[in-house]
Motif scaffolding. Structure first.
Motif, PDB file in Angstrom:
ATOM      1  N   LEU A  89       0.810  -1.213   0.000  1.00  0.00           N
ATOM      2  CA  LEU A  89       0.000   0.000   0.000  1.00  0.00           C
ATOM      3  C   LEU A  89       0.845   1.265   0.000  1.00  0.00           C
ATOM      4  O   LEU A  89       0.319   2.361  -0.227  1.00  0.00           O
ATOM      5  CB  LEU A  89      -0.956   0.009   1.194  1.00  0.00           C
ATOM      6  N   GLU A  90       2.134   1.133   0.240  1.00  0.00           N
ATOM      7  CA  GLU A  90       3.037   2.281   0.165  1.00  0.00           C
ATOM      8  C   GLU A  90       3.606   2.469  -1.236  1.00  0.00           C
ATOM      9  O   GLU A  90       4.255   3.483  -1.507  1.00  0.00           O
ATOM     10  CB  GLU A  90       4.186   2.106   1.167  1.00  0.00           C
ATOM     11  N   ALA A  91       3.400   1.506  -2.123  1.00  0.00           N
ATOM     12  CA  ALA A  91       3.962   1.586  -3.467  1.00  0.00           C
ATOM     13  C   ALA A  91       3.196   2.607  -4.300  1.00  0.00           C
ATOM     14  O   ALA A  91       1.968   2.723  -4.188  1.00  0.00           O
ATOM     15  CB  ALA A  91       3.909   0.217  -4.135  1.00  0.00           C
ATOM     16  N   PRO A  92       3.861   3.362  -5.155  1.00  0.00           N
ATOM     17  CA  PRO A  92       3.180   4.349  -6.004  1.00  0.00           C
ATOM     18  C   PRO A  92       2.108   3.702  -6.873  1.00  0.00           C
ATOM     19  O   PRO A  92       2.335   2.652  -7.484  1.00  0.00           O
ATOM     20  CB  PRO A  92       4.313   4.922  -6.859  1.00  0.00           C
ATOM     21  N   GLY A  93       0.946   4.313  -6.892  1.00  0.00           N
ATOM     22  CA  GLY A  93      -0.141   3.845  -7.745  1.00  0.00           C
ATOM     23  C   GLY A  93      -1.065   2.831  -7.135  1.00  0.00           C
ATOM     24  O   GLY A  93      -2.099   2.500  -7.730  1.00  0.00           O
ATOM     25  N   VAL A  94      -0.742   2.300  -5.952  1.00  0.00           N
ATOM     26  CA  VAL A  94      -1.608   1.313  -5.308  1.00  0.00           C
ATOM     27  C   VAL A  94      -2.677   2.058  -4.513  1.00  0.00           C
ATOM     28  O   VAL A  94      -2.365   2.804  -3.585  1.00  0.00           O
ATOM     29  CB  VAL A  94      -0.814   0.360  -4.396  1.00  0.00           C
ATOM     30  N   ILE A  95      -3.931   1.849  -4.883  1.00  0.00           N
ATOM     31  CA  ILE A  95      -5.035   2.590  -4.267  1.00  0.00           C
ATOM     32  C   ILE A  95      -5.804   1.782  -3.235  1.00  0.00           C
ATOM     33  O   ILE A  95      -6.631   2.330  -2.507  1.00  0.00           O
ATOM     34  CB  ILE A  95      -6.023   3.092  -5.329  1.00  0.00           C
ATOM     35  N   GLY A  96      -5.548   0.473  -3.177  1.00  0.00           N
ATOM     36  CA  GLY A  96      -6.318  -0.307  -2.233  1.00  0.00           C
ATOM     37  C   GLY A  96      -6.071  -1.796  -2.346  1.00  0.00           C
ATOM     38  O   GLY A  96      -5.019  -2.241  -2.825  1.00  0.00           O
ATOM     39  N   VAL A  97      -7.084  -2.558  -1.944  1.00  0.00           N
ATOM     40  CA  VAL A  97      -6.964  -4.000  -1.750  1.00  0.00           C
ATOM     41  C   VAL A  97      -8.037  -4.711  -2.564  1.00  0.00           C
ATOM     42  O   VAL A  97      -9.181  -4.248  -2.643  1.00  0.00           O
ATOM     43  CB  VAL A  97      -7.132  -4.362  -0.262  1.00  0.00           C
ATOM     44  N   LYS A  98      -7.665  -5.826  -3.163  1.00  0.00           N
ATOM     45  CA  LYS A  98      -8.601  -6.691  -3.874  1.00  0.00           C
ATOM     46  C   LYS A  98      -8.780  -7.978  -3.071  1.00  0.00           C
ATOM     47  O   LYS A  98      -7.805  -8.640  -2.696  1.00  0.00           O
ATOM     48  CB  LYS A  98      -8.056  -7.013  -5.264  1.00  0.00           C
ATOM     49  N   LEU A  99     -10.050  -8.343  -2.816  1.00  0.00           N
ATOM     50  CA  LEU A  99     -10.395  -9.590  -2.139  1.00  0.00           C
ATOM     51  C   LEU A  99     -11.276 -10.418  -3.065  1.00  0.00           C
ATOM     52  O   LEU A  99     -12.148  -9.867  -3.752  1.00  0.00           O
ATOM     53  CB  LEU A  99     -11.144  -9.308  -0.837  1.00  0.00           C
ATOM     54  N   HIS A 100     -11.070 -11.726  -3.049  1.00  0.00           N
ATOM     55  CA  HIS A 100     -11.909 -12.605  -3.877  1.00  0.00           C
ATOM     56  C   HIS A 100     -12.334 -13.812  -3.050  1.00  0.00           C
ATOM     57  O   HIS A 100     -11.704 -14.870  -3.089  1.00  0.00           O
ATOM     58  CB  HIS A 100     -11.172 -13.048  -5.134  1.00  0.00           C
ATOM     59  N   PRO A 101     -13.417 -13.670  -2.282  1.00  0.00           N
ATOM     60  CA  PRO A 101     -13.842 -14.765  -1.403  1.00  0.00           C
ATOM     61  C   PRO A 101     -14.121 -16.077  -2.124  1.00  0.00           C
ATOM     62  O   PRO A 101     -13.923 -17.154  -1.536  1.00  0.00           O
ATOM     63  CB  PRO A 101     -15.114 -14.207  -0.754  1.00  0.00           C
ATOM     64  N   GLU A 102     -14.593 -16.020  -3.393  1.00  0.00           N
ATOM     65  CA  GLU A 102     -14.878 -17.266  -4.123  1.00  0.00           C
ATOM     66  C   GLU A 102     -13.603 -18.053  -4.374  1.00  0.00           C
ATOM     67  O   GLU A 102     -13.569 -19.275  -4.200  1.00  0.00           O
ATOM     68  CB  GLU A 102     -15.560 -16.937  -5.458  1.00  0.00           C
ATOM     69  N   VAL A 103     -12.547 -17.363  -4.791  1.00  0.00           N
ATOM     70  CA  VAL A 103     -11.277 -18.041  -5.040  1.00  0.00           C
ATOM     71  C   VAL A 103     -10.657 -18.519  -3.731  1.00  0.00           C
ATOM     72  O   VAL A 103     -10.138 -19.641  -3.641  1.00  0.00           O
ATOM     73  CB  VAL A 103     -10.307 -17.104  -5.786  1.00  0.00           C
ATOM     74  N   HIS A 104     -10.723 -17.674  -2.709  1.00  0.00           N
ATOM     75  CA  HIS A 104     -10.123 -18.032  -1.422  1.00  0.00           C
ATOM     76  C   HIS A 104     -10.978 -18.992  -0.619  1.00  0.00           C
ATOM     77  O   HIS A 104     -10.512 -19.551   0.384  1.00  0.00           O
ATOM     78  CB  HIS A 104      -9.902 -16.755  -0.591  1.00  0.00           C
ATOM     79  N   GLU A 105     -12.241 -19.185  -1.045  1.00  0.00           N
ATOM     80  CA  GLU A 105     -13.194 -20.062  -0.347  1.00  0.00           C
ATOM     81  C   GLU A 105     -13.282 -19.702   1.128  1.00  0.00           C
ATOM     82  O   GLU A 105     -13.128 -20.533   2.021  1.00  0.00           O
ATOM     83  CB  GLU A 105     -12.821 -21.529  -0.550  1.00  0.00           C
ATOM     84  N   LEU A 106     -13.550 -18.412   1.353  1.00  0.00           N
ATOM     85  CA  LEU A 106     -13.632 -17.887   2.707  1.00  0.00           C
ATOM     86  C   LEU A 106     -14.660 -16.759   2.717  1.00  0.00           C
ATOM     87  O   LEU A 106     -14.610 -15.879   1.862  1.00  0.00           O
ATOM     88  CB  LEU A 106     -12.259 -17.345   3.122  1.00  0.00           C
ATOM     89  N   PRO A 107     -15.599 -16.759   3.651  1.00  0.00           N
ATOM     90  CA  PRO A 107     -16.597 -15.689   3.680  1.00  0.00           C
ATOM     91  C   PRO A 107     -15.962 -14.319   3.886  1.00  0.00           C
ATOM     92  O   PRO A 107     -14.981 -14.178   4.618  1.00  0.00           O
ATOM     93  CB  PRO A 107     -17.496 -16.065   4.865  1.00  0.00           C
ATOM     94  N   LEU A 108     -16.533 -13.319   3.240  1.00  0.00           N
ATOM     95  CA  LEU A 108     -15.983 -11.971   3.312  1.00  0.00           C
ATOM     96  C   LEU A 108     -15.901 -11.455   4.743  1.00  0.00           C
ATOM     97  O   LEU A 108     -15.001 -10.683   5.078  1.00  0.00           O
ATOM     98  CB  LEU A 108     -16.831 -11.016   2.469  1.00  0.00           C
ATOM     99  N   ASP A 109     -16.827 -11.878   5.598  1.00  0.00           N
ATOM    100  CA  ASP A 109     -16.831 -11.413   6.988  1.00  0.00           C
ATOM    101  C   ASP A 109     -16.063 -12.349   7.923  1.00  0.00           C
ATOM    102  O   ASP A 109     -16.170 -12.231   9.145  1.00  0.00           O
ATOM    103  CB  ASP A 109     -18.264 -11.218   7.486  1.00  0.00           C
ATOM    104  N   HIS A 110     -15.253 -13.244   7.367  1.00  0.00           N
ATOM    105  CA  HIS A 110     -14.426 -14.143   8.180  1.00  0.00           C
ATOM    106  C   HIS A 110     -13.301 -13.353   8.847  1.00  0.00           C
ATOM    107  O   HIS A 110     -12.752 -12.418   8.247  1.00  0.00           O
ATOM    108  CB  HIS A 110     -13.842 -15.244   7.298  1.00  0.00           C
ATOM    109  N   PRO A 111     -12.918 -13.707  10.061  1.00  0.00           N
ATOM    110  CA  PRO A 111     -11.829 -12.974  10.742  1.00  0.00           C
ATOM    111  C   PRO A 111     -10.514 -12.938   9.978  1.00  0.00           C
ATOM    112  O   PRO A 111      -9.715 -12.016  10.181  1.00  0.00           O
ATOM    113  CB  PRO A 111     -11.678 -13.734  12.062  1.00  0.00           C
ATOM    114  N   ALA A 112     -10.271 -13.908   9.101  1.00  0.00           N
ATOM    115  CA  ALA A 112      -9.013 -13.912   8.363  1.00  0.00           C
ATOM    116  C   ALA A 112      -8.889 -12.737   7.403  1.00  0.00           C
ATOM    117  O   ALA A 112      -7.776 -12.359   7.018  1.00  0.00           O
ATOM    118  CB  ALA A 112      -8.862 -15.226   7.588  1.00  0.00           C
ATOM    119  N   TYR A 113     -10.019 -12.146   7.008  1.00  0.00           N
ATOM    120  CA  TYR A 113      -9.976 -10.954   6.163  1.00  0.00           C
ATOM    121  C   TYR A 113      -9.841  -9.666   6.975  1.00  0.00           C
ATOM    122  O   TYR A 113      -9.575  -8.603   6.400  1.00  0.00           O
ATOM    123  CB  TYR A 113     -11.237 -10.851   5.304  1.00  0.00           C
ATOM    124  N   ALA A 114     -10.038  -9.741   8.281  1.00  0.00           N
ATOM    125  CA  ALA A 114     -10.028  -8.530   9.116  1.00  0.00           C
ATOM    126  C   ALA A 114      -8.739  -7.713   8.968  1.00  0.00           C
ATOM    127  O   ALA A 114      -8.801  -6.479   8.897  1.00  0.00           O
ATOM    128  CB  ALA A 114     -10.278  -8.890  10.577  1.00  0.00           C
TER     129      ALA A 114
END
Length: 250
Positions: A89-114
């Motif tokens: 997130l400190e690199a030039p041009g990086v504006i944020g984070v991409k999450l893909h719960p389907e690929v990761h097979e983890l619910p979006l509200d799971h603590p591992a995404y916190a």
């Protein structure tokens, strides 16, 4: 009008026909269509190798400053992902984070995404996550559960529920959560559905996204340009909503 694409990709996907996933190809289509900026993640990072894919993303952001902005993919199964995300997130041009719960097979509200949400919120960035109505991992209800925990964090709901019967639940989630922004890409989205989504959620809560190079940018842009929308709503979707989020970055 300056068009900002909120949801794009670079690279290839093993189970999908991406004929050319290069930044050169994407920029050529952007130039033809009048898209000034595309916010992208790398498909290698979304899929099998977040570390290598994120490194490829940074290289392309450096080659095309301003034209390409980046989402760093967070892999919740990598114990070193939080530390790596802080650096990314400190690199030039990086504006944020991409999450893909389907690929990761983890619910979006799971603590591992916190950690991803907390780091993004602390750095004043954006989170873009895949959504899919009736999915165990990424149903709009998962977004409605997460968004209130981080009220200052812009959370983009990629695909707005994806399926046609998921658009209204996505709009309902946005109505309950002020930090939640819907996004237009997906092969099920049509001009008619987009008009309905604007009526239910408001154009100021919707950002244009194409899913290029996974999908054709021209098709995604065309459905917005040809939809029966007021000119102000069209401009809001194609530029205003995402521009507001980018202007709010720290």
């Amino acid at each position: 009008m300056s068009v900002i694409d909120a949801h794009g990709h670079l690279g290839r996907w093993p189970a999908f026909a991406v004929t050319d996933g290069s930044a050169r190809s994407l920029l050529a289509v952007m130039d033809r269509c009048g898209v000034t900026t595309a916010c992208v993640s790398h498909l290698l990072a979304v899929g099998p190798d977040a570390r290598a894919g994120n490194a490829l993303l940074l290289a392309e952001l450096a080659r095309h400053p301003g034209r390409l902005l980046g989402y760093a993919v967070f892999n919740p199964h990598d114990p070193e992902a939080p530390e790596r995300l802080r650096d990314l997130l400190e690199a030039p041009g990086v504006i944020g984070v991409k999450l893909h719960p389907e690929v990761h097979e983890l619910p979006l509200d799971h603590p591992a995404y916190a950690p991803a949400f907390e780091i993004a919120a602390g750095r004043g960035r954006i989170v873009l996550a895949h959504s899919q109505y009736r999915s165990a991992w990424s149903d709009p209800a998962r977004f409605a559960a997460v968004a209130p925990r981080y009220p200052e964090l812009p959370l983009l709901m990629g695909h707005s529920g994806l399926w046609t019967d998921g658009f209204s639940p996505a709009a309902e989630a946005a109505a309950r959560c002020p930090s939640l922004v819907l996004e237009t890409c997906g092969s099920r989205m049509t001009a008619r559905h987009l008009v309905r989504l604007v009526a239910e959620a408001g154009a100021e809560r919707i950002a244009f996204g194409s899913d290029a190079v996974f999908l054709d940018l021209r098709v995604g842009l065309g459905r917005v340009l040809l939809a029966g929308l007021a000119a102000a709503d069209r401009q809001q979707i194609l530029h205003g909503t995402m521009n507001r989020l980018l202007q709010g970055l720290r």
